[in-house]
Design an enzyme around this catalytic site. Structure first.
Site, PDB file in Angstrom:
ATOM      1  CE1 TYR A  93       0.675   1.549   4.286  1.00  0.00           C
ATOM      2  CE2 TYR A  93       0.560  -0.820   4.599  1.00  0.00           C
ATOM      3  CZ  TYR A  93       0.911   0.438   5.057  1.00  0.00           C
ATOM      4  OH  TYR A  93       1.506   0.572   6.289  1.00  0.00           O
ATOM      5  CB  CYS A  94       1.223   4.268  -1.616  1.00  0.00           C
ATOM      6  SG  CYS A  94      -0.236   4.609  -2.641  1.00  0.00           S
ATOM      7  CB  ALA A  95      -0.164   8.211   1.095  1.00  0.00           C
ATOM      8  CE1 TYR A 109      -0.584   4.755   8.562  1.00  0.00           C
ATOM      9  CE2 TYR A 109      -1.417   6.911   7.922  1.00  0.00           C
ATOM     10  CZ  TYR A 109      -0.938   6.052   8.887  1.00  0.00           C
ATOM     11  OH  TYR A 109      -0.829   6.492  10.183  1.00  0.00           O
TER      12      TYR A 109
END
EC number: 2.9.1.3
Length: 365
Positions: free
Chosen positions: A94-96, A124
């Site tokens: 995952y990223c932001a 996130y």
């Protein structure tokens, strides 16, 4: 082929492995237990791309990102992602916000390493929102009871014998008092909140709907109890733990002298560990200088210094009882007695450790 994930609850219940594509500076501000940070970009690279995005738009920023993460750098990072994916075939990335960074890593893994690896939709931010909601829902839906008592009565010892405790001090890595700082650092505020929420989530999944908390202030060291929970703690029923003055002194000696010194020595070695331990105790006393008043502070600090000198010289710890007894009689006990009187109408039971433990177990049936 596994699909991208939206079942956040199961991710946390099963401790599913996750790799975080965010930059180190983002990860340091808050993350989830056990997650590995394998960023697409360093902090500096992310800053350059962000500046480009503001000045020239998304297309130019994407082009710059591909230029910055190319060649050897790209191969090294791709190797790290592929290694994680192979080691954790049940994991996710995952990223932001579940946007470009996780999409790019997912695409590179598929196209250049032959690995189809799913990502977490919403990233996130979605996971973080889920955990904040988890705590909020527990406050609204569950039953809570607090354990209070004078300093040194062993509240934490009792809590650790229960299966429905939410250990705020444990999650904050702090004992909660002016002397409560541990040898290791406290977590970031967001990490504290995340660990707390995951603990609640796992216990509720086991069918626990009544929780026991220690009666804390809003601030546990540098960690702040979530507002909705703290507001509830101003109204929850209270169980009061009692013990003799002598037992309390011995318990404080154990926790704040013997065990804390051992923590520092384990981390830093004998000589440096003992020096850092002594500095920590003296600093803790200094932190309440104003509240103690000048004369009392000077007197108790001198007793502490003599005790530390004796401990350093011979290993003896008997002199530490002097400042502990003084602090209890002259500072902590009057303060806690006042607080107990203010909460008297909420006290539903009082007793020693065995009685309180059995009462709380029966209350949870």
């Amino acid at each position: 082929m596994r699909h991208d994930c939206t079942d956040f609850r199961q991710l946390f219940l099963d401790d599913v492995p996750m790799m975080d594509m965010r930059a180190p500076v983002e990860f340091a501000k808050g993350a989830f237990p056990g997650v590995v940070n394998l960023p697409l970009m360093t902090d500096q690279e992310r800053q350059k791309v962000g500046t480009c995005y503001k000045q020239q738009g998304q297309a130019a920023a994407i082009t710059l990102g591909h230029q910055l993460v190319s060649g050897t750098l790209k191969r090294e990072r791709l190797h790290a992602w592929a290694s994680f994916a192979k080691a954790h075939p049940d994991g996710y990335l995952y990223c932001a916000r579940g946007g470009l960074r996780s999409l790019i890593v997912q695409q590179w893994l598929r196209d250049e390493a032959g690995i189809a690896y799913p990502r977490i939709k919403g990233g996130y931010k979605a996971l973080r929102t889920f955990l904040l909601d988890t705590t909020q829902q527990a406050v609204e839906q569950c039953d809570f009871v607090l354990v209070g008592g004078l300093t040194g009565t062993g509240k934490t010892d009792v809590l650790h014998q229960l299966n429905n405790v939410i250990d705020l001090e444990g999650h904050a890595n702090h004992r909660g008092s002016s002397f409560g700082k541990r040898a290791t650092a406290q977590p970031a505020q967001i990490d504290f909140e995340n660990k707390l929420a995951i603990d609640v989530l796992k216990k509720r999944a086991r069918g626990i709907e009544q929780f026991v908390l220690e009666d804390e202030g809003r601030i546990v060291g540098s960690c702040t109890v979530p507002l909705e929970l703290y507001q509830g703690m101003q109204q929850y029923p209270l169980v009061w733990l009692e013990d003799s003055f002598e037992n309390r002194v011995e318990r404080i000696l154990r926790d704040y002298v013997i065990n804390l010194c051992a923590e520092f020595v384990a981390l830093h070695g004998e000589e440096l560990g003992r020096r850092l331990f002594a500095e920590r105790l003296l600093q803790s006393m200094s932190n309440i200088h104003k509240r103690l008043g000048g004369e009392r502070y000077q007197r108790l600090s001198e007793i502490m210094r003599l005790a530390l000198d004796e401990q350093q010289r011979s290993g003896g710890i008997d002199l530490h009882r002097g400042w502990i007894e003084g602090l209890l009689k002259e500072y902590y006990d009057p303060m806690y007695a006042y607080q107990r009187d203010a909460k008297a109408d909420r006290v539903e039971f009082a007793g020693d450790a065995v009685e309180v433990r059995e009462y709380l177990k029966a209350r949870n049936r």
